[in-house]
Design an enzyme around this catalytic site. Structure first.
Site, PDB file in Angstrom:
ATOM      1  N   THR A   1      -5.930   0.259  -3.898  1.00 24.38           N
ATOM      2  CA  THR A   1      -4.187  -0.004  -4.631  1.00 24.38           C
ATOM      3  C   THR A   1      -4.534  -1.408  -5.259  1.00 24.38           C
ATOM      4  O   THR A   1      -3.473  -1.836  -5.690  1.00 24.38           O
ATOM      5  CB  THR A   1      -3.170   0.061  -3.603  1.00 24.38           C
ATOM      6  OG1 THR A   1      -3.507  -1.011  -2.439  1.00 24.38           O
ATOM      7  CG2 THR A   1      -3.142   1.553  -3.044  1.00 24.38           C
TER       8      THR A   1
ATOM      9  N   GLU B   1       3.752  -5.459 -12.606  1.00 20.37           N
ATOM     10  CA  GLU B   1       4.996  -5.732 -12.968  1.00 20.37           C
ATOM     11  C   GLU B   1       5.158  -6.839 -13.782  1.00 20.37           C
ATOM     12  O   GLU B   1       5.943  -6.868 -14.854  1.00 20.37           O
ATOM     13  CB  GLU B   1       6.114  -5.752 -11.704  1.00 20.37           C
ATOM     14  CG  GLU B   1       6.173  -4.591 -10.739  1.00 20.37           C
ATOM     15  CD  GLU B   1       7.115  -4.751  -9.668  1.00 20.37           C
ATOM     16  OE1 GLU B   1       7.327  -3.737  -9.105  1.00 20.37           O
ATOM     17  OE2 GLU B   1       7.370  -5.929  -9.382  1.00 20.37           O
TER      18      GLU B   1
ATOM     19  N   SER C   1       2.632  -6.849  -8.000  1.00 23.46           N
ATOM     20  CA  SER C   1       3.518  -7.597  -8.710  1.00 23.46           C
ATOM     21  C   SER C   1       2.893  -7.922 -10.091  1.00 23.46           C
ATOM     22  O   SER C   1       3.353  -8.186 -10.955  1.00 23.46           O
ATOM     23  CB  SER C   1       3.488  -9.096  -7.878  1.00 23.46           C
ATOM     24  OG  SER C   1       4.338  -8.711  -6.644  1.00 23.46           O
TER      25      SER C   1
ATOM     26  N   ASP D   1      -7.472 -10.557  -1.740  1.00 22.56           N
ATOM     27  CA  ASP D   1      -8.004 -10.044  -2.931  1.00 22.56           C
ATOM     28  C   ASP D   1      -7.069 -10.908  -3.843  1.00 22.56           C
ATOM     29  O   ASP D   1      -7.501 -11.049  -5.140  1.00 22.56           O
ATOM     30  CB  ASP D   1      -7.537  -8.734  -3.059  1.00 22.56           C
ATOM     31  CG  ASP D   1      -6.117  -8.259  -3.007  1.00 22.56           C
ATOM     32  OD1 ASP D   1      -5.571  -8.767  -1.857  1.00 22.56           O
ATOM     33  OD2 ASP D   1      -5.437  -8.018  -4.082  1.00 22.56           O
ATOM     34  N   GLN D   2      -6.144 -11.889  -3.573  1.00 16.61           N
ATOM     35  CA  GLN D   2      -5.222 -12.501  -4.674  1.00 16.61           C
ATOM     36  C   GLN D   2      -6.176 -13.592  -5.539  1.00 16.61           C
ATOM     37  O   GLN D   2      -5.666 -13.830  -6.587  1.00 16.61           O
ATOM     38  CB  GLN D   2      -3.852 -13.008  -4.001  1.00 16.61           C
ATOM     39  CG  GLN D   2      -3.115 -11.787  -3.316  1.00 16.61           C
ATOM     40  CD  GLN D   2      -2.003 -12.461  -2.243  1.00 16.61           C
ATOM     41  OE1 GLN D   2      -1.768 -13.678  -2.463  1.00 16.61           O
ATOM     42  NE2 GLN D   2      -1.348 -11.732  -1.659  1.00 16.61           N
TER      43      GLN D   2
ATOM     44  N   HIS E   1       0.971  -1.194  -0.021  1.00 12.78           N
ATOM     45  CA  HIS E   1       0.171  -0.088  -0.174  1.00 12.78           C
ATOM     46  C   HIS E   1       1.028   1.265  -0.082  1.00 12.78           C
ATOM     47  O   HIS E   1       0.884   1.977  -0.919  1.00 12.78           O
ATOM     48  CB  HIS E   1      -1.123   0.085   1.451  1.00 12.78           C
ATOM     49  CG  HIS E   1      -1.963  -0.891   1.292  1.00 12.78           C
ATOM     50  ND1 HIS E   1      -3.313  -0.642   1.406  1.00 12.78           N
ATOM     51  CD2 HIS E   1      -1.957  -2.480   0.985  1.00 12.78           C
ATOM     52  CE1 HIS E   1      -3.971  -1.768   0.938  1.00 12.78           C
ATOM     53  NE2 HIS E   1      -3.185  -2.825   1.134  1.00 12.78           N
TER      54      HIS E   1
ATOM     55  N   VAL F   1      13.883  -9.457  -2.647  1.00  9.51           N
ATOM     56  CA  VAL F   1      14.694  -9.113  -3.750  1.00  9.51           C
ATOM     57  C   VAL F   1      14.240  -8.091  -4.577  1.00  9.51           C
ATOM     58  O   VAL F   1      13.371  -7.739  -4.518  1.00  9.51           O
ATOM     59  CB  VAL F   1      14.978 -10.578  -4.493  1.00  9.51           C
ATOM     60  CG1 VAL F   1      15.563 -12.000  -3.787  1.00  9.51           C
ATOM     61  CG2 VAL F   1      13.640 -11.134  -5.147  1.00  9.51           C
TER      62      VAL F   1
ATOM     63  N   ASP G   1      -7.056   4.678   2.779  1.00  9.94           N
ATOM     64  CA  ASP G   1      -7.578   3.657   2.368  1.00  9.94           C
ATOM     65  C   ASP G   1      -8.326   2.828   3.599  1.00  9.94           C
ATOM     66  O   ASP G   1      -9.512   3.302   4.040  1.00  9.94           O
ATOM     67  CB  ASP G   1      -6.602   2.565   1.743  1.00  9.94           C
ATOM     68  CG  ASP G   1      -5.384   2.482   2.404  1.00  9.94           C
ATOM     69  OD1 ASP G   1      -5.266   2.633   3.576  1.00  9.94           O
ATOM     70  OD2 ASP G   1      -4.438   1.762   1.564  1.00  9.94           O
TER      71      ASP G   1
END
Length: 462
Positions: A140, A363, A360, A379-380, A22, A338, A119
């Site tokens: 987000t 990206e 992610s 939410d994934q 966030h 990483v 939020d």
């Protein structure tokens, strides 16, 4: 780029939920707004401000306002974000965030912002009104996942306690009935929605109050991905929904770690599998071992970043006996964080196995890598269905519906399907991913969304 349509300079204050995903998303938006000469005051914890300093690309326009997170019973001293605590402890951190109200009130008196973005701080919209500012709830993650669990979408009262069976089916008003949860996912979300999150409120109640009290909702998304869901949200919440676009991170100013860069350089273009499950995911010992054994089965080089599984202090100590020798020269396993964006930009990386966090996934979409999804929380689950079933840009790992268990063969099969450019599925996800990446990587695409977003902010003030 720049917004020269109005001489009045906007000043926006931001106070995100204390999770790195966030905080980074709010900062990425602040960076984009700064390119349009808009000043942002980003309120965040002291140590976290230091960690994010290098990601502030416009320090003359983005001011970090460090605050101290109060000590509350249930969390260790010095905790600032969800990355510092296990999932069951996060509600205590939310209670600590609520205890900063006096500090935020004092800051708003001094800062005098035009607009406040927040939020999970459900009390902030009312506070913004007190200071003559407008408030936006900044979502987000993808809008669809939030609507899936929304009580309004299901015509249910604010304090409704979801059952597992209810959440396995999408809301009746949903544009697509493809988005469905498995048994273990629905069980997890039913529990998460009813979990106390400070002040005696559940997470679901906190969301509903936040949406009800804010002046408008901003979403880090675009019509090309979620157009029908944006229309539904405006109708359901009875207030404007402003899209910021995907807010892709700016080009990297740092460089990849020398050792990692040298290792990746040893492999051919698009041949390395990169796997990362985010800063909060902790696998069980069994799932961790099945995961790494699945990566070994593929026979391709891989780089994986995991937090140590339950009961272990390091990932290395949890690896199967003899595993390190078996993968020597073609496999690398890291503990924790990483340089993900830089890794995905390396030409040797050809597949990204992700937990489907919204950051992610952005990206992943912007990369040349094939996308493999293994959602872990919140939410994934919905994000994975959106990407694999609606947009069809990646492949999801098959798991048991009852408990979410996967074995090494499920990991291997999903990666093999995504990497097989000759199969019908491999061709389909490649074409769809390439088309979406081409749209989103166009500079005019991002500029158009930001220009309209800023115009909407100004109209909100009028």
């Amino acid at each position: 780029m720049g917004d020269n349509n109005n001489d009045k300079s906007l000043h926006i204050a931001m106070y995100p939920w204390l999770a790195m995903g966030h905080l980074k998303s709010f900062l990425e938006l602040a960076n984009k707004l700064a390119q349009n000469h808009i000043h942002t005051s980003l309120i965040l914890p002291h140590k976290t401000a230091l960690k994010l300093a290098s990601d502030n690309h416009h320090p003359s326009l983005i001011t970090f306002i460090p605050i101290t997170i109060p000590q509350v019973e249930g969390i260790p001293p010095g905790v600032e974000t969800t990355a510092d605590v296990p999932l069951p402890v996060e509600p205590f951190l939310m209670a600590a965030m609520d205890m900063t109200q006096e500090t935020i009130d004092s800051l708003l008196t001094r800062l005098k912002p035009d607009i406040v973005l927040c939020d999970f701080a459900h009390w902030l919209p009312e506070m913004a009104r007190k200071h003559g500012a407008k408030s936006l709830y900044y979502l987000t993650t993808y809008l669809m996942g939030t609507l899936y669990i929304s009580a309004q979408a299901r015509n249910l009262p604010i304090n409704h306690q979801y059952t597992e069976a209810e959440l396995m089916e999408p809301p009746p008003c949903f544009p697509s009935q493809l988005i469905r949860l498995k048994t273990h996912e629905a069980r997890y979300l039913a529990s998460a929605c009813s979990m106390p999150c400070g002040g005696g409120m559940t997470l679901l109640e906190r969301l509903i109050v936040s949406f009800r009290e804010c002046d408008a909702i901003a979403v880090k998304s675009c019509k090309e991905m979620e157009g029908a869901y944006c229309d539904l949200a405006e109708e359901m919440f009875g207030k404007p929904v402003f899209l910021t676009g995907p807010v892709c991170p700016d080009p990297s100013v740092s460089t990849l770690d020398d050792h990692l860069n040298a290792w990746l350089n040893g492999f051919g273009r698009g041949s390395v599998i990169y796997c990362a499950l985010g800063s909060e995911c902790v696998l069980t010992e069994e799932q961790f071992r099945e995961f790494v054994l699945g990566l070994e089965l593929i026979g391709m080089p891989f780089l994986a970043a995991f937090k140590p599984p339950t009961g272990y202090n390091t990932t290395e100590s949890a690896l199967p006996e003899g595993f390190t020798e078996k993968i020597r020269g073609r496999g690398m396993i890291y503990d924790g964080w990483v340089q993900q964006k830089l890794i995905l930009e390396h030409p040797s990386v050809g597949c990204f196995v992700t937990h489907c966090g919204a950051g992610s996934l952005t990206e992943a979409i912007m990369s040349l890598s094939q996308i493999v999804m293994i959602p872990q929380a919140v939410d994934q689950f919905c994000n994975a269905r959106l990407m694999s079933l609606e947009l069809k840009i990646g492949v999801e790992v098959e798991t048991r519906t009852e408990d979410g268990f996967y074995d090494r063969h499920a990991i291997k099969n999903a990666i093999s399907k995504a990497m097989d450019s000759e199969s019908d599925l491999g061709k389909e996800v490649r074409i769809n991913h390439s088309n979406l990446r081409r749209i989103m990587s166009c500079k005019r695409f991002e500029e158009s969304y930001l220009s309209i977003f800023i115009k909407n902010l100004r109209q909100l003030l009028e």
